[in-house]
Design a protein around this motif. Structure first.
Motif, PDB file in Angstrom:
ATOM      1  N   ILE A  73       4.155   5.644   3.584  1.00 16.98           N
ATOM      2  CA  ILE A  73       5.216   4.581   3.271  1.00 16.98           C
ATOM      3  C   ILE A  73       4.522   3.301   3.724  1.00 16.98           C
ATOM      4  N   THR A  74       4.124   3.309   5.042  1.00 18.94           N
ATOM      5  CA  THR A  74       3.593   1.812   5.227  1.00 18.94           C
ATOM      6  C   THR A  74       2.605   1.388   4.519  1.00 18.94           C
ATOM      7  N   ALA A  75       1.580   2.305   3.942  1.00 22.02           N
ATOM      8  CA  ALA A  75       0.556   1.847   3.128  1.00 22.02           C
ATOM      9  C   ALA A  75       1.332   1.280   1.928  1.00 22.02           C
ATOM     10  N   GLY A  76       2.246   1.966   1.299  1.00 20.45           N
ATOM     11  CA  GLY A  76       2.804   1.603  -0.036  1.00 20.45           C
ATOM     12  C   GLY A  76       3.474   0.508   0.126  1.00 20.45           C
ATOM     13  N   ILE A  77       4.111  -0.149   1.283  1.00 18.37           N
ATOM     14  CA  ILE A  77       4.593  -1.453   1.482  1.00 18.37           C
ATOM     15  C   ILE A  77       3.419  -2.569   1.412  1.00 18.37           C
ATOM     16  N   ARG A  78       2.294  -2.099   2.299  1.00 12.96           N
ATOM     17  CA  ARG A  78       1.357  -3.339   2.801  1.00 12.96           C
ATOM     18  C   ARG A  78       0.521  -3.399   1.488  1.00 12.96           C
ATOM     19  N   PHE A  79      -0.160  -2.501   0.844  1.00 15.07           N
ATOM     20  CA  PHE A  79      -0.967  -2.657  -0.542  1.00 15.07           C
ATOM     21  C   PHE A  79      -0.153  -3.196  -1.541  1.00 15.07           C
ATOM     22  N   GLN A  80       1.095  -3.084  -1.628  1.00 14.01           N
ATOM     23  CA  GLN A  80       1.432  -3.852  -2.874  1.00 14.01           C
ATOM     24  C   GLN A  80       2.076  -5.185  -2.441  1.00 14.01           C
ATOM     25  N   GLN A  81       1.913  -5.549  -1.042  1.00 10.54           N
ATOM     26  CA  GLN A  81       2.322  -6.789  -0.358  1.00 10.54           C
ATOM     27  C   GLN A  81       0.805  -7.592  -0.458  1.00 10.54           C
ATOM     28  N   VAL A 126     -10.315   3.212  -4.268  1.00  8.90           N
ATOM     29  CA  VAL A 126      -9.974   3.623  -2.593  1.00  8.90           C
ATOM     30  C   VAL A 126      -9.147   4.682  -2.368  1.00  8.90           C
ATOM     31  N   LEU A 127      -9.386   5.541  -1.393  1.00  8.05           N
ATOM     32  CA  LEU A 127      -8.814   6.802  -0.942  1.00  8.05           C
ATOM     33  C   LEU A 127      -8.419   6.717   0.406  1.00  8.05           C
ATOM     34  N   VAL A 128      -7.139   6.587   0.754  1.00 10.71           N
ATOM     35  CA  VAL A 128      -6.687   6.613   2.095  1.00 10.71           C
ATOM     36  C   VAL A 128      -5.862   7.786   2.140  1.00 10.71           C
ATOM     37  N   THR A 129      -6.211   8.641   3.476  1.00 10.41           N
ATOM     38  CA  THR A 129      -5.640   9.810   3.968  1.00 10.41           C
ATOM     39  C   THR A 129      -4.654   9.415   4.885  1.00 10.41           C
ATOM     40  N   ALA A 130      -3.436   9.744   4.728  1.00  8.26           N
ATOM     41  CA  ALA A 130      -2.283   9.624   5.519  1.00  8.26           C
ATOM     42  C   ALA A 130      -1.630  10.699   5.769  1.00  8.26           C
ATOM     43  N   ILE A 131      -2.285  12.015   6.265  1.00 10.98           N
ATOM     44  CA  ILE A 131      -1.604  13.189   6.312  1.00 10.98           C
ATOM     45  C   ILE A 131      -1.077  13.556   7.870  1.00 10.98           C
ATOM     46  N   GLY A 132      -1.406  12.741   8.723  1.00 12.74           N
ATOM     47  CA  GLY A 132      -1.270  13.107  10.008  1.00 12.74           C
ATOM     48  C   GLY A 132      -1.824  14.274  10.714  1.00 12.74           C
ATOM     49  N   SER A 133      -2.107  14.264  12.101  1.00 13.44           N
ATOM     50  CA  SER A 133      -3.005  15.302  12.730  1.00 13.44           C
ATOM     51  C   SER A 133      -2.042  16.531  13.144  1.00 13.44           C
ATOM     52  N   LEU A 134      -0.728  16.359  13.042  1.00 16.41           N
ATOM     53  CA  LEU A 134       0.168  17.528  13.244  1.00 16.41           C
ATOM     54  C   LEU A 134       1.256  17.863  11.994  1.00 16.41           C
ATOM     55  N   TYR A 193      -5.921  -2.178   8.316  1.00 16.83           N
ATOM     56  CA  TYR A 193      -7.349  -2.273   8.512  1.00 16.83           C
ATOM     57  C   TYR A 193      -7.919  -1.546   6.916  1.00 16.83           C
ATOM     58  N   ALA A 194      -7.273  -0.638   6.472  1.00 16.24           N
ATOM     59  CA  ALA A 194      -7.679  -0.231   5.064  1.00 16.24           C
ATOM     60  C   ALA A 194      -7.289  -1.224   3.955  1.00 16.24           C
ATOM     61  N   VAL A 195      -6.095  -2.222   4.079  1.00 15.41           N
ATOM     62  CA  VAL A 195      -5.575  -2.934   3.374  1.00 15.41           C
ATOM     63  C   VAL A 195      -6.696  -4.296   3.129  1.00 15.41           C
ATOM     64  N   GLN A 196      -7.144  -4.548   4.575  1.00 14.39           N
ATOM     65  CA  GLN A 196      -8.282  -5.726   4.880  1.00 14.39           C
ATOM     66  C   GLN A 196      -9.404  -5.092   3.922  1.00 14.39           C
ATOM     67  N   ALA A 197      -9.860  -3.894   4.443  1.00 17.17           N
ATOM     68  CA  ALA A 197     -11.134  -3.599   3.632  1.00 17.17           C
ATOM     69  C   ALA A 197     -10.965  -3.386   2.010  1.00 17.17           C
ATOM     70  N   THR A 198      -9.737  -3.175   1.751  1.00 20.10           N
ATOM     71  CA  THR A 198      -9.711  -3.157   0.180  1.00 20.10           C
ATOM     72  C   THR A 198      -9.672  -4.590  -0.387  1.00 20.10           C
ATOM     73  N   ALA A 199      -8.994  -5.406   0.141  1.00 21.22           N
ATOM     74  CA  ALA A 199      -8.992  -6.880  -0.051  1.00 21.22           C
ATOM     75  C   ALA A 199     -10.356  -7.517  -0.340  1.00 21.22           C
ATOM     76  N   LYS A 200     -11.072  -7.093   0.824  1.00 19.62           N
ATOM     77  CA  LYS A 200     -12.719  -7.554   0.764  1.00 19.62           C
ATOM     78  C   LYS A 200     -13.226  -6.901  -0.341  1.00 19.62           C
ATOM     79  N   LEU A 201     -13.109  -5.674  -0.742  1.00 22.26           N
ATOM     80  CA  LEU A 201     -13.570  -4.975  -2.061  1.00 22.26           C
ATOM     81  C   LEU A 201     -13.479  -5.639  -3.228  1.00 22.26           C
ATOM     82  N   GLN A 202     -12.057  -5.881  -3.285  1.00 24.47           N
ATOM     83  CA  GLN A 202     -11.449  -6.643  -4.388  1.00 24.47           C
ATOM     84  C   GLN A 202     -12.078  -8.038  -4.714  1.00 24.47           C
TER      85      GLN A 202
END
Length: 597
Positions: free
Chosen positions: A49-57, A172-180, A471-480
């Motif tokens: 959910i956080t990724a959805g917010i920050r990537f579109q932002q 870009v692939l982001v895994t957000a599946i959690g450890s538990l 961090y993932a968003v920053q890396a994607t911004a650099k990639l783009q």
């Protein structure tokens, strides 16, 4: 300065010695005429959910897909419905930094409230246009020639509901599946032969009812709970007043913490000490949270300060560790005074926080009730009608809850294949390795949230998660921005972080002998679940990426590191549209403080 996290000089591919032999022409695009980028996020819990917010932002010209196998958003807070489900971190410290909630019903938020909180965020930021529910990612492979991730998804057909497989691709692939996220049954002889009502805490499904409504039919039943982890500590006090008899089977030992930040809780609310463990907010307190922003803000910041002040208790032999051990011992002894033998059976010989620490509100009090039996003799087998223990006793049960934990090996439930056909699960055998818990060498353009070594023993887990997503968003911004085909962490950077991990944990209590998911369910061994330091330490480490720790490939067949500069102008200038004085506005405008002397 705003934007400084994006200002490090990259380490681009080196041009060949004869790079000037071919004519060179600048790109016919503006520097901010961003190429399209597709991002796939796996998981729709807090991280997704956080990724959805920050990537579109943060990322222009974005195509985004968030896949989740469940029927609703929320991750673990959607899938878990067991009796007593509550967050054992103060509610005001278990919310996103930018999305406050002022009407938590109690100091520890019930699961349904957290689920509703996440659903509200999804609605507010209109994320359902990106989220695909009942879409289970079953395979992901990086294609080296194109620099794309190919992801296979299993879903019900929209018209027939028959399962089918589809494929999607992304930059870009982001895994957000959690450890538990994957629970497992305990390995106990006879478990599946039990004829009564059998549940795993993480698999309990009340269907369209609340757990309280389901529990109405248990008021004349004998109920067993196996375990003494976080789920069991909530199940026992929730079930105790609603059943005829409750038997708690406990193999291990555990510390029960004095409720986190409870002194601050009492002081900030102006309560007297006798109400220190009455964790539901009064109507007057809730009204003040809603109508007094300064009071709410101070309450939240004070609690965050509190939970970020106890890191030294996780260090072996520290004064705070010794003080915590003494305080928790006395608290447990006092609450178990009615049944002192339970205190002797439950008290650990390992340090506080060696295994995950929880306050377990109401658990010790429930153990002292007349209808509760505490059994420490090991389980020999489960029969059709109950449980037989090693001491020869057999107890008849009508309902059995296994609160026995999750898969914690970090072996992912689907293959992720990187460069050269390398499978991530193979790379993570015998244990996972990573770079700052967010990236892995050999897996370009892939970033993780709450992967290996992402948990925290103290402090705010959600703050760390937000910074990992950032961090993932920053890396994607650099990639783009710099027209890169791939960004991949160097093997030597992964190796050096691994050496840091190995050197850090021996001085912590986490490496002491105790069975914990921090060590993949083992008593001894490598710590795979926790960040090597405090939460604040992690936030500092993740704030400004070290771009020099990565290698890059360019997307354009041009050997010039500055090809991304384009035609020497911005889109607003070229088209005479948009804001051409943006540097005089926030967040770019930065007023320095004036020295007082």
């Amino acid at each position: 300065m705003p934007g400084s996290a994006f200002s490090r000089t990259p380490e681009p591919p080196q041009p060949s010695a004869d790079s000037h032999s071919e004519p060179y022409t600048n790109g016919e695009f503006c520097i901010d005429e961003y190429r399209p980028v597709k991002v796939i996020v796996v998981g729709a819990g807090f991280s997704g959910i956080t990724a959805g917010i920050r990537f579109q932002q943060k990322i222009p010209n974005l195509t985004l897909a968030i896949y989740d196998k469940s029927g609703g958003v929320g991750g673990t807070w959607y899938n878990n419905r067991y009796p007593g489900l509550t967050c054992d971190i103060p509610a005001h410290c278990y919310q996103l930094t930018f999305e406050e909630k002022r009407d938590w019903s109690g100091f520890y938020a019930p699961g349904p409230e957290i689920r509703a909180y996440l659903e509200g965020i999804v609605d507010k930021y209109k994320l359902m246009r990106y989220i695909r529910l009942r879409h289970e990612v079953i395979y992901a492979r990086y294609d080296e020639p194109t620099g794309k991730w190919h992801v296979r998804i299993r879903r019900p057909h929209p018209d027939t509901d028959v399962l089918e497989e589809i494929e999607d691709t992304a930059d870009v692939l982001v895994t957000a599946i959690g450890s538990l996220s994957r629970w497992k049954w305990p390995d106990i002889d006879g478990l599946q032969g039990f004829k009564g009502e059998l549940h795993h805490s993480a698999g309990f499904d009340p269907s369209d009812k609340t757990w309280q409504e389901v529990a109405e039919k248990w008021k004349d039943k004998r109920v067993g709970v196996i375990g003494v982890g976080s789920s069991a500590l909530q199940l026992v006090p929730a079930l105790q007043p609603r059943v005829q008899k409750l038997v708690n089977y406990v193999r291990g030992k555990t510390w029960l913490a004095v409720p986190f930040a409870s002194n601050a809780f009492v002081d900030l609310l102006g309560r007297d000490a006798k109400n220190a463990e009455e964790f539901r907010f009064t109507p007057e307190e809730l009204e003040r949270f809603k109508t007094d922003p300064e009071f709410y803000r101070n309450f939240r910041l004070s609690l965050e300060n509190e939970i970020n002040s106890v890191h030294s208790s996780t260090l072996r032999g520290s004064p705070m560790q010794l003080a915590a051990r003494q305080a928790f011992r006395e608290n447990m002894r006092k609450k178990l005074a009615k049944k002192p033998w339970i205190f002797e059976q439950l008290l650990p010989d390992f340090p506080v926080a060696c295994r995950r620490l929880t306050p377990g509100p109401g658990y010790l009090e429930a153990l002292c009730e007349d209808n509760v039996e505490f059994v420490s003799s090991p389980i020999k087998r489960i029969t059709e009608s109950g449980i037989e223990t090693a001491d020869g006793e057999h107890r008849e049960l009508d309902v059995l809850f296994c609160a026995t934990g999750y898969e914690t090996s970090f072996q992912l439930p689907f293959p992720i294949i990187g460069r050269g056909g390398l499978a991530l699960n193979d790379k993570w055998t015998p244990h996972p390795v990573s770079y700052l818990s967010v990236a892995v060498d050999g897996f370009p353009n892939m970033f993780m949230s709450l992967g290996p070594n992402s948990g925290v023993g103290s402090g705010s887990l959600l703050a760390l998660m937000e910074y990992q997503v950032g961090y993932a968003v920053q890396a994607t911004a650099k990639l783009q921005r710099e027209r890169l085909k791939s960004i991949e962490v160097k093997p030597e950077a992964v190796r050096d972080f691994d050496r840091y991990l190995e050197a850090y944990f021996p001085k912590s209590v986490y490496s002491e002998k105790c069975r914990s998911w921090y060590k993949a369910g083992k008593e001894e061994g490598r710590v795979v679940g926790l960040w090597p330091g405090s939460t604040l330490h992690a936030l500092k480490a993740l704030s400004y990426p070290r771009w020099e720790d990565f290698t890059y490939e360019l997307v354009d067949p041009v050997e010039n590191r500055f090809y991304w500069l384009g035609d020497g102008q911005t889109h607003a200038e070229k088209t005479l549209t948009g804001d051409r004085a943006w540097y005089l506005r926030e967040p770019y405008l930065d007023f320095p403080p004036i020295p007082e002397a």
